[in-house]
Enzyme design. Structure first.
Site, mmCIF file in Angstrom:
data_model
loop_
_atom_site.group_PDB
_atom_site.id
_atom_site.type_symbol
_atom_site.label_atom_id
_atom_site.label_comp_id
_atom_site.label_asym_id
_atom_site.label_seq_id
_atom_site.Cartn_x
_atom_site.Cartn_y
_atom_site.Cartn_z
ATOM 1 N N ASN A 157 0.809 -1.236 0.000
ATOM 2 C CA ASN A 157 0.000 0.000 0.000
ATOM 3 C C ASN A 157 0.839 1.282 0.000
ATOM 4 O O ASN A 157 0.452 2.267 -0.600
ATOM 5 C CB ASN A 157 -1.017 -0.012 1.150
ATOM 6 N N GLU A 253 4.536 -4.142 12.407
ATOM 7 C CA GLU A 253 3.522 -3.094 12.193
ATOM 8 C C GLU A 253 2.399 -3.744 11.396
ATOM 9 O O GLU A 253 2.577 -4.070 10.225
ATOM 10 C CB GLU A 253 4.119 -1.921 11.400
ATOM 11 N N CYS A 287 -3.366 1.171 6.658
ATOM 12 C CA CYS A 287 -3.504 0.488 7.950
ATOM 13 C C CYS A 287 -4.268 1.376 8.926
ATOM 14 O O CYS A 287 -5.064 0.899 9.720
ATOM 15 C CB CYS A 287 -2.133 0.127 8.487
ATOM 16 N N GLU A 461 8.073 1.770 15.665
ATOM 17 C CA GLU A 461 9.108 2.285 14.772
ATOM 18 C C GLU A 461 9.097 3.811 14.818
ATOM 19 O O GLU A 461 8.241 4.425 15.438
ATOM 20 C CB GLU A 461 8.851 1.806 13.339
#
Ligand code: NAD
Length: 482
Positions: A157, A253, A287, A461
């Site tokens: 994405n 993630e 996300c 992160e």
């Protein structure tokens, strides 16, 4: 593994792996599909286990010297790399639209984000923390030392943005990285690897394209020390299981099911279009997209109406066409998956507020769809479609809506919209998610940590703190006399 040397960078028509400072291809190749046209994109390598071994060996050799390069020099190299990405920004953006499907304006924004993340994340300094004992006889140093070789696994994405978000922290902390793009979107990441060769020694940045075998080969390989994975929760669990065999460090993630809570005192005309926009950006394939909308029952009807009116103005089409807001869904697998949510509308007798299925083959197009009050336990209200279909629900009691918002295995993002900031702040603090916004959603800043709660991730992160996930900690006790 045929090596073709280092041609002048800028040819966005040929795509190679980068292994040990050289471009190479493979005997067998494959290609992605332009999701707006169904036409094949150029051929890319299908890496073999020998390519993986060669890249890991090169990265291990590179680690010996790269880890000793002074921090400031590593920062400088990353800065120049970011400038070069910016310089080739138009080519990257065009290819991004062609491989990923997103409208050109958003592709350009993604390139800009890649540049910004590279610069910001490489601007941090992880300095030794020194404590001196009261009597002055002892110093204790806490050192952050590089782990070794990182592997960055990237989804389809945001291939540029997310790859840059792994390359910069890995490199600035002294760890060479091997990037593995999604087989659906290998092109821009392969070009990032090629461009990187101008700024980093051989083996420091390598990019391997491949089929579905490549990810598992990399996570199971005994060589790498760290896996930074971005993708679905389903795959994240497999990555963790595989990495556990060699106790590789893992950052995950993962997916999201972000709720947004709309309080009754909002300015409907301003907030409703914003929420619809945030739900349908990147055709819902984010996300952190808004994936559940809870609107207070006192304003439900006019708020839904305003979202519907705005949604009708969002143009669906080929991302290379001017004015397109929603490009196609990125690939056929995802297209079929998202369509199961549309099919559920009829099966469950759900009420469509706007949209519905509207296929414009050969591209993977779907119209942005708001479903009016589906059941709280329906597939749409509980699972992540990762496409342009979103449930809208009502709420009345604050404690109850907080509980409903938190009633999911996901915990990536969440937001609250209100004029009464104290009320919004109070609700926001009770939401179980890694990023929570008041009167916004999706506004990210690389200076701050990003990660998911529950099954949305493991670790985090970005930010100075995120850099530590690429490091070992060493506590060094220095006594002045023997
Ligand atoms: P995916 O999990 O299918 O694939 C992600 C990457 O993992 C790809 O490169 C893929 O080739 C690779 N992969 C697949 N199987 C593997 C395995 N067994 N071992 C190692 N690697 C493997 O995800 P996707 O469909 O590409 O992306 C969509 C998902 O990613 C959504 O759930 C979305 O919410 C999530 N996502 C999360 C974030 C975040 O930062 N939290 C960002 C973007 C996307």
């Amino acid at each position: 593994m045929g090596s073709v040397g280092l041609p002048q960078f800028s040819v966005f028509g040929e795509y190679y792996n980068t292994i040990d400072g050289k471009l190479s291809s493979t005997q067998q190749t494959r290609h992605g599909i332009n999701p707006a046209t169904g036409k094949p994109n150029p051929e890319v390598p299908v890496s073999t286990p020998q390519d993986v071994d060669a890249a890991v060996d090169a990265a291990k050799r590179a680690f010996k010297t790269w880890s000793k390069v002074p921090w400031a020099e590593r920062q400088e190299a990353l800065n120049k790399f970011a400038d070069a990405i910016e310089k080739h920004g138009d080519d990257f953006a065009k290819m991004l639209t062609q491989e990923q499907g997103k409208p050109l304006m958003f592709a350009k924004a993604e390139v800009a984000a890649g540049v910004q993340w590279t610069k910001t994340l490489s601007s941090f300094n992880l300095e030794e923390e020194v404590t001196t004992s009261d009597d002055g006889t002892k110093e204790i140093h806490v050192r952050y030392t590089p782990l070794g070789v990182s592997v960055g696994i990237v989804p389809w994405n945001y291939p540029i943005h997310l790859a840059c978000g792994k390359i910069a922290p890995s490199l600035v902390t002294g760890n060479p990285i091997i990037i593995k793009p999604s087989p659906f979107t290998p092109y821009c990441d392969l070009k990032l690897g090629e461009l990187a060769q101008q700024f980093f020694p051989p083996g420091v940045v390598q990019v391997l394209s491949g089929d579905d075998n490549l990810g598992p080969w990399l996570t199971a390989h005994p060589g790498p020390d760290k896996i930074s994975f971005t993708g679905s929760s389903f795959t994240g669990k497999k990555v963790m299981e595989s990495a556990s065999k060699t106790l590789k460090r893992v950052t995950l993630e993962l997916g999201g099911k972000d709720p947004t809570i709309v309080c009754p005192d909002v300015n409907i005309a301003e907030v409703a279009p914003k929420i619809a926009t945030l739900a349908f950006m990147n055709s819902g394939q984010i996300c952190l997209a808004i994936k559940r909308i809870y609107v207070h029952e006192d304003i439900y009807d006019p708020f839904l109406k305003a979202m519907v009116e705005h949604t009708k103005t969002l143009k669906v089409g080929d991302g290379s066409e001017e004015g397109t807001f929603l490009g196609p869904v990125q690939n056929s697998m995802q297209f079929e998956k998202v369509k199961t949510f549309y099919a559920q509308i009829e099966k469950d007798g759900q009420k469509v507020a706007v949209g519905g299925v509207n296929e414009e083959k050969p591209g993977y197009f779907l119209t942005p769809t708001l479903v009016d009050r589906p059941a709280e336990d329906s597939k749409l209200a509980t699972e992540e479609p990762f496409g342009p279909i979103v449930p809208v629900m009502t709420w009345k009691d604050e404690a109850e809506v907080i509980e409903r918002a938190n009633n999911t295995k996901m915990g990536l993002g969440a937001s609250v919209w209100a004029t009464d900031l104290q009320r919004a702040n109070n609700i926001a603090r009770q939401l179980d998610a890694g990023s929570v916004w008041v009167n916004a959603h999706l506004e990210l800043d690389p200076r701050f940590p990003f990660g998911g709660h529950k099954e949305s991730g493991m670790g985090f992160e970005w930010s100075l703190a995120g850099l530590k996930a690429y490091c070992n900690v060493q506590t060094l006790y220095l006594k002045k006399t023997a």
